[in-house]
Write an enzyme that holds these catalytic residues in place. Structure first.
Site, PDB file in Angstrom:
ATOM      1  N   ARG A 129       3.911  -8.105   1.267  1.00  0.00           N
ATOM      2  CA  ARG A 129       3.165  -6.917   0.848  1.00  0.00           C
ATOM      3  C   ARG A 129       1.716  -7.080   1.265  1.00  0.00           C
ATOM      4  O   ARG A 129       1.331  -8.102   1.810  1.00  0.00           O
ATOM      5  CB  ARG A 129       3.239  -6.789  -0.679  1.00  0.00           C
ATOM      6  CG  ARG A 129       2.795  -8.061  -1.396  1.00  0.00           C
ATOM      7  CD  ARG A 129       2.663  -7.888  -2.882  1.00  0.00           C
ATOM      8  NE  ARG A 129       2.523  -9.143  -3.608  1.00  0.00           N
ATOM      9  CZ  ARG A 129       1.405  -9.837  -3.710  1.00  0.00           C
ATOM     10  NH1 ARG A 129       0.308  -9.394  -3.124  1.00  0.00           N
ATOM     11  NH2 ARG A 129       1.348 -10.963  -4.404  1.00  0.00           N
ATOM     12  N   GLU A 165       7.483 -28.919  -6.909  1.00  0.00           N
ATOM     13  CA  GLU A 165       6.734 -29.327  -5.721  1.00  0.00           C
ATOM     14  C   GLU A 165       5.785 -30.466  -6.067  1.00  0.00           C
ATOM     15  O   GLU A 165       5.291 -30.556  -7.197  1.00  0.00           O
ATOM     16  CB  GLU A 165       5.868 -28.173  -5.193  1.00  0.00           C
ATOM     17  CG  GLU A 165       6.590 -27.141  -4.388  1.00  0.00           C
ATOM     18  CD  GLU A 165       5.633 -26.113  -3.828  1.00  0.00           C
ATOM     19  OE1 GLU A 165       6.081 -25.297  -3.011  1.00  0.00           O
ATOM     20  OE2 GLU A 165       4.443 -26.112  -4.208  1.00  0.00           O
ATOM     21  N   LYS A 225      11.301 -18.536  -3.435  1.00  0.00           N
ATOM     22  CA  LYS A 225      10.530 -19.611  -2.811  1.00  0.00           C
ATOM     23  C   LYS A 225      11.409 -20.718  -2.251  1.00  0.00           C
ATOM     24  O   LYS A 225      11.097 -21.309  -1.216  1.00  0.00           O
ATOM     25  CB  LYS A 225       9.541 -20.172  -3.834  1.00  0.00           C
ATOM     26  CG  LYS A 225       8.433 -19.204  -4.213  1.00  0.00           C
ATOM     27  CD  LYS A 225       7.503 -19.812  -5.230  1.00  0.00           C
ATOM     28  CE  LYS A 225       6.294 -18.931  -5.504  1.00  0.00           C
ATOM     29  NZ  LYS A 225       6.637 -17.612  -6.002  1.00  0.00           N
TER      30      LYS A 225
END
Length: 619
Positions: free
Chosen positions: A297, A200, A116
């Protein structure tokens, strides 16, 4: 076109891939663990190979065994599904090195978007807006807490290799940070083998918006519009829909355009999803939507995109992997109607959503909408894997029609004795804020108490249970049962300690429930919830652990022990942590006292109702 395909997965996604492959004339090969020897995906495939013991780390997560199975059966390609090895770049490379076709993006693309922190940096350079936070190399607890303090609480701790809600913790206060960090790292290391995290800013009115993208080997990239996945519990998606409620065309163009740029930045091929977080405090706005991560995916919720576009995304995957260009151009893709999906989990909302395992003695998901499942009646729900047992998907001409249809589908769910969240999902759909599109990711947490069905039954449900019992007793179908066909029909039932003799009259109303009767009980299904009534003259009382004894609520692994025998503890203090079905469950002290017994240690596997510890109450 690929001629033979091994599906490196299990459950409903393996069944889903097999159906499309067989529609295209592709020979299919399933893989399975000991626990899945008789599973539906094994029965559906043309051939199947045993790849190891029940734990995923000894079977579905062992790439060498999967590649060996493909070679043994002469499979030309491998489709990873989602979860397990689907976003493992090393496995993708190993598949290619073995001379097989990988049905997925290039390993370099997976690597670029798999972590990430690196992905957010790359997206920022590509002009894709990202959320503020810390993604640095210094992973010391002190530095991470300092960064969180600087960002301002609440913050979100996220495993850089995480996904599916795992390895993620919201922290509201500085004093809670260290415990949350330890828990997050443990779960990340266990699930992904990587405990690196990022921090975050937590958005206070967040909507989870994601965009389905597709690329091919010819340089084409398109989006198939957005989905809203804001209804979540513990960061795990519960209900998803497409298109997103309240999304105007300007905002859609902005977010979908950003998603395409994100895919182009990593030379993407195949199916992928760009996930965004939106500050929806003033509705969806283009300047308040930020990139979160990319899933390289197919997603669990891909059916809602298929329903509104009329496309088969697995077929797209197989065609792209075969070297074909994308089936459609961007200007040929359009939104038609609205679709909503609900994830049916084997869990008991009334017991804190604890996983429910065992044999599906009664399993009927009705006939409304589209049903994606990996089990049938008589199969068993194993403690080794994710508890999702089905996805119910309904398409309507508009959102109201889709909601009504999905509520009807959930009302038809009949599963016993395994517990499900169908009644909880039904209540979510009927909530007036949900109907109005007033959503954010805190929706379920705020309304949890009113969304979880109670075990209480009203007068009409008592009578419905009696009708089910009497109809079964007389060999009648419930729908055709006539009360006046019997002389003073009556039955004695017990429910949660209350015992009643019910004498039914023709004109008395009863709930529109379905169900069945056996020698010991009547089970009524109503609005997705299962209600058990005993036919015995006295209700049975299950075994109850003695005062202070803490028992395992499900089979699992002890991942941490936080106390020792003899320690003084306070009510609610965590004593140990149990991991089952990929989730951590804290076992806490029931009252102030002393740890009199501690019967497990870290790493131990325990069975349901095993006594883990005992606390003696303070004098």
């Amino acid at each position: 076109m690929i001629q033979s395909l091994l599906i490196a997965n299990r459950g409903e996604i393996a069944c889903r891939v097999i159906r499309t492959a067989q529609k295209l004339g592709i020979r299919t090969v399933a893989v399975y663990s000991d626990a899945d020897a008789g599973a539906l995906h094994v029965r559906l495939a043309d051939e199947a190979v045993l790849i190891g013991p029940s734990p995923a780390r000894e079977s579905y997560l062992v790439g060498e065994k999967i590649i060996a199975a493909a070679r043994e059966k002469g499979a030309e390609a491998i489709h990873p599904g989602y979860g397990f090895l689907s976003e493992n770049a090393d496995f993708a490379q190993a598949v290619l090195d073995a001379g097989l076709v990988w049905v997925g993006p290039k390993p370099d693309s997976i690597r670029a978007m798999g972590l990430k922190d690196a992905a957010k940096s790359l997206m920022s350079k590509a002009g894709v807006p990202v959320t503020p936070g810390y993604m640095g190399d210094d992973q010391s607890a002190e530095r991470l807490k300092s960064e969180a303090d600087g960002i301002g609480y609440p913050v979100l701790i996220k495993a850089v290799a995480g996904g599916g809600g795992k390895g993620m913790r919201k922290v509201d206060e500085a004093t809670d940070f260290m415990d949350a960090l330890d828990s997050c790292r443990r779960e990340a290391a266990s699930s992904f083998g990587n405990d690196v995290v990022l921090i975050e800013k937590y958005i206070l009115s967040p909507r989870h918006i994601e965009v389905q993208i597709f690329g091919d080997a010819h340089g084409n990239v398109v989006h198939l519009f957005e989905r809203d996945c804001s209804l979540q519990r513990r960061h795990q998606k519960v209900i998803e829909e497409a298109p997103a409620p309240g999304m105007d065309e300007v905002t859609r163009d902005a977010v979908c355009g950003a998603a395409v740029r994100a895919a182009q930045a990593v030379d993407y091929e195949g199916a992928g999803t760009i996930e965004f977080i939106a500050d929806a405090s003033e509705g969806l706005r283009a300047d308040r939507i930020w990139f979160m991560e990319m899933n390289t995916r197919l997603q669990v919720e891909h059916p809602v995109t298929e329903e509104i576009t009329g496309q088969d995304l697995v077929e797209w995957q197989l065609r792209v992997a075969s070297g074909e260009p994308l089936p459609l151009r961007q200007d040929e893709l359009m939104i038609g109607g609205h679709a909503i999906e609900a994830r049916l989990y084997a869990e008991d909302p009334g017991s804190g959503f604890l996983p429910s395992v065992g044999k599906l003695d009664h399993f009927d998901l009705g006939e409304v909408g589209r049903i994606e499942t990996g089990v049938e009646e008589g199969d068993s729900i194993s403690p080794f894997y994710d508890p999702m047992i089905a996805k119910l998907v309904v398409h309507g001409e508009d959102r109201d029609a889709a909601i009504t249809g999905l509520a009807s589908a959930l009302d038809e769910v009949e599963v016993w004795p395994v517990r499900t969240n169908a009644g909880f999902l039904f209540n979510c759909l009927l909530d007036e804020d949900f109907a109005a599109g007033e959503l954010d990711t805190g929706f379920i947490a705020r309304k949890l108490e009113e969304l979880v069905p109670t075990a209480d039954v009203d007068e009409e449900l008592w009578r419905a249970a009696a009708v089910i019992a009497l109809a079964s007793e007389n060999g009648d179908e419930l729908a055709g049962f006539r009360l006046n066909a019997l002389a003073q029909p009556s039955v004695t039932l017990s429910h949660r300690g209350e015992r009643r003799r019910l004498v039914l009259a023709d004109k008395e109303p009863f709930a529109a429930a379905s169900g069945f009767r056996d020698e010991e009980r009547v089970v009524a299904f109503y609005e997705g919830q299962a209600y058990e009534f005993s036919l015995a003259s006295r209700g049975r009382v299950g075994a109850v652990a003695g005062d202070g004894a803490l028992v395992a609520p499900m089979p699992g692994k002890v991942t941490s022990v936080d106390v020792a025998a003899g320690d003084k503890v306070s009510r609610g203090q965590r004593l140990l942590t149990l991991e089952a079905m990929k989730m951590e469950h804290a076992i806490v002290a029931p009252f102030d006292g002393t740890v009199a017994e501690l019967n497990v240690e870290g790493g131990a596997q325990v069975q349901v109702e095993a006594v883990l510890a005992r606390v003696e109450a303070a004098a």
